[in-house]
Design a protein around this motif. Structure first.
Motif, short mmCIF file in Angstrom:
data_model
loop_
_atom_site.label_atom_id
_atom_site.label_comp_id
_atom_site.label_asym_id
_atom_site.label_seq_id
_atom_site.Cartn_x
_atom_site.Cartn_y
_atom_site.Cartn_z
N CYS A 36 11.88 -71.32 37.44
CA CYS A 36 13.05 -70.45 37.47
C CYS A 36 14.32 -71.27 37.25
CB CYS A 36 13.13 -69.72 38.80
SG CYS A 36 11.84 -68.48 39.03
N TYR A 38 17.52 -69.51 37.37
CA TYR A 38 18.60 -68.82 38.09
C TYR A 38 19.88 -68.80 37.26
CZ TYR A 38 15.23 -69.81 41.78
OH TYR A 38 14.07 -69.92 42.52
N GLY A 43 19.52 -60.07 34.43
CA GLY A 43 18.18 -60.21 33.90
C GLY A 43 18.11 -60.74 32.48
N ALA A 70 11.18 -61.02 36.07
CA ALA A 70 10.97 -59.89 36.96
C ALA A 70 10.66 -58.63 36.15
CB ALA A 70 12.20 -59.66 37.83
N PRO A 73 14.33 -54.70 38.34
CA PRO A 73 15.48 -55.39 38.93
C PRO A 73 15.28 -55.80 40.39
CG PRO A 73 16.25 -53.58 37.57
CD PRO A 73 14.75 -53.46 37.62
N ARG A 76 13.53 -59.32 41.27
CA ARG A 76 14.10 -60.64 41.05
C ARG A 76 14.17 -61.43 42.36
NH1 ARG A 76 19.76 -59.00 38.73
NH2 ARG A 76 19.32 -57.29 40.20
N TRP A 79 19.79 -62.67 42.23
CA TRP A 79 20.54 -61.83 41.28
C TRP A 79 20.61 -62.48 39.90
CZ3 TRP A 79 24.78 -64.13 39.07
CH2 TRP A 79 25.30 -65.26 39.72
N ASP A 81 18.12 -64.10 38.32
CA ASP A 81 16.80 -64.32 37.74
C ASP A 81 16.63 -63.64 36.39
OD1 ASP A 81 16.19 -65.61 40.13
OD2 ASP A 81 14.16 -64.83 40.15
N GLY A 83 14.75 -61.36 33.66
CA GLY A 83 14.00 -60.11 33.74
C GLY A 83 13.45 -59.70 32.40
N THR A 89 17.19 -56.68 28.33
CA THR A 89 16.57 -57.95 28.70
C THR A 89 15.61 -58.42 27.60
OG1 THR A 89 14.92 -56.73 30.00
CG2 THR A 89 16.82 -57.63 31.19
N HIS A 114 7.03 -60.21 40.44
CA HIS A 114 7.79 -59.35 41.33
C HIS A 114 7.89 -60.09 42.65
CE1 HIS A 114 9.25 -56.03 43.68
NE2 HIS A 114 9.15 -55.18 42.67
N ALA A 119 12.66 -61.28 47.48
CA ALA A 119 13.74 -60.99 46.53
C ALA A 119 15.07 -60.94 47.27
CB ALA A 119 13.45 -59.66 45.84
#
Length: 375
Positions: A36, A38, A43, A70, A73, A76, A79, A81, A83, A89, A114, A119
């Motif tokens: 990840c 971030y 997304g 993800a 939404p 995630r 916030w 992450d 998607g 996305t 997920h 999350a």
């Protein structure tokens, strides 16, 4: 397994031999694990992803798996992450992938995920803690049961039957988007304490319905998602699962249950299993050391026919080669190590007397003390 040889009879490394994950052929057995970043916006992939993935695509690894995307939404981790849940996305990721593919033929996959009760958190460098609903960057989380990751965390909502169906449908929709994007592999994230793992572990699942209680019931959602994703994409897409082999907490998910899940997935046509551990319970006690998760991969590999990917503090070429030659796994995955050294496969090829194929723009950089590492 006999060591591969060249036509001149010289012994080559196992690390740089091809491997098939179902329909997908890899040029070598080095996998870049999902990591990840971030750094998404609602997304959507950004310029950060273009340079990050572009760098890794020039590494010489056999496969690059994009970070956890993800499927909705609320799934995630944070916030920020990545998607893959709507046209916006999908379009943003398409732009990034077009740039990466223009310069590299490396096989590309994606991890669909997920986060469940894990999350709605801050980004790691901003503390990483849970953010309550109603606060900026916070929302209501869901899980197998109304039990938080930490006692101080906001309680998740236990998914009802309709909610579970919605999660399965979200994985299916994201898988179809992944195929439209030309991605060649889908890894279903059932590890590290995220939603599917939350259903697997008795530490986070105290349901009394068909998704709780027995091992067969706790495996039900993972198997539903796997079956649905396999049915949703074409046969040319490799579909596998990442698991945590143990929670490292007494009474939790463990190796014996992981072996049973792996056997069931194998019988259903799973193309690979990626074996990690931990992440479900803050009480975990992990004896971290070089290759500390490899024994789990080895135990699972002895029970299945699908390829097994080992991961976790695999840092050196000789170590990676030994894991393969000793039959502990079929491939090795790198994460933090390849962030630190994005040319790790080049250096591994030099150390093992093998070769990689770089972009022609880089051919002139072959080190004087490693002639022959480029082909």
């Amino acid at each position: 397994m006999h060591a591969p040889t060249s036509c001149q009879g010289a012994v080559l490394s196992q690390l740089f031999t091809p491997l098939s994950l179902g329909p997908l052929s890899l040029p070598n057995r080095i996998v870049i694990a999902p990591m990840c970043q971030y750094s998404a916006e609602d997304g959507r992939a950004t310029d950060w992803h273009a340079q990050h993935l572009g760098t890794l695509s020039q590494s010489g690894a056999g496969l690059l798996i994009l970070e956890a995307a993800a499927v909705e939404p609320r799934g995630r981790i944070s916030w920020a992450d990545l998607g893959l849940w709507d046209d916006a996305t999908e379009a943003a990721l398409a732009r990034v992938l077009a740039s990466v593919r223009h310069w590299s033929p490396m096989p590309l996959g994606i991890q669909l995920a997920h986060a469940g009760r894990k999350a709605s958190t801050a980004r790691p460098w901003e503390g990483g803690g849970a953010v309550a609903p109603g606060h900026e960057h916070g929302w209501q989380t869901v899980s197998a049961s109304a039990r938080g990751f930490r006692d101080s965390d906001p309680l998740p909502q236990a998914l009802d039957a309709a909610g579970i169906d919605g999660v399965v449908e979200a994985f299916v929709a994201a898988a179809r988007r992944a195929e439209r994007l030309g991605l060649q592999l889908i890894e279903i994230h059932a590890a590290h304490g995220y939603l599917l793992h939350q259903f697997l572990s008795p530490l986070s699942n105290d349901r009394a319905d068909e998704y709780g209680g027995s091992l067969q019931n706790r495996m039900r959602l993972v198997l539903r998602v796997f079956d649905a994703v396999r049915a949703a994409v074409s046969p040319g897409i490799a579909v596998g699962v990442r698991i945590s082999a143990t929670d490292w907490v007494e009474g939790g998910w463990d190796l014996a249950q992981s072996i049973e899940l792996a056997r069931v997935l194998d019988a259903r046509g799973c193309h690979f299993i990626h074996v990690s551990s931990g992440g479900l319970d803050p009480r975990q006690q992990i004896p971290v050391g070089p290759g500390y998760q490899v024994p789990f991969a080895e135990a699972i590999r002895a029970q299945v026919s699908m390829p097994v990917i080992a991961v976790g503090l695999i840092t050196g070429p000789a170590q990676a080669e030994a894991i393969l030659t000793q039959g502990q796994a079929d491939a090795v995955a790198l994460a933090r190590g390849i962030l630190y050294d994005p040319r790790w496969p080049w250096h591994a090829a030099a150390a093992l007397g093998d070769s990689v194929t770089p972009a022609p723009q880089y051919l002139r950089c072959e080190p004087h003390d490693a002639r022959g590492v480029f082909r």
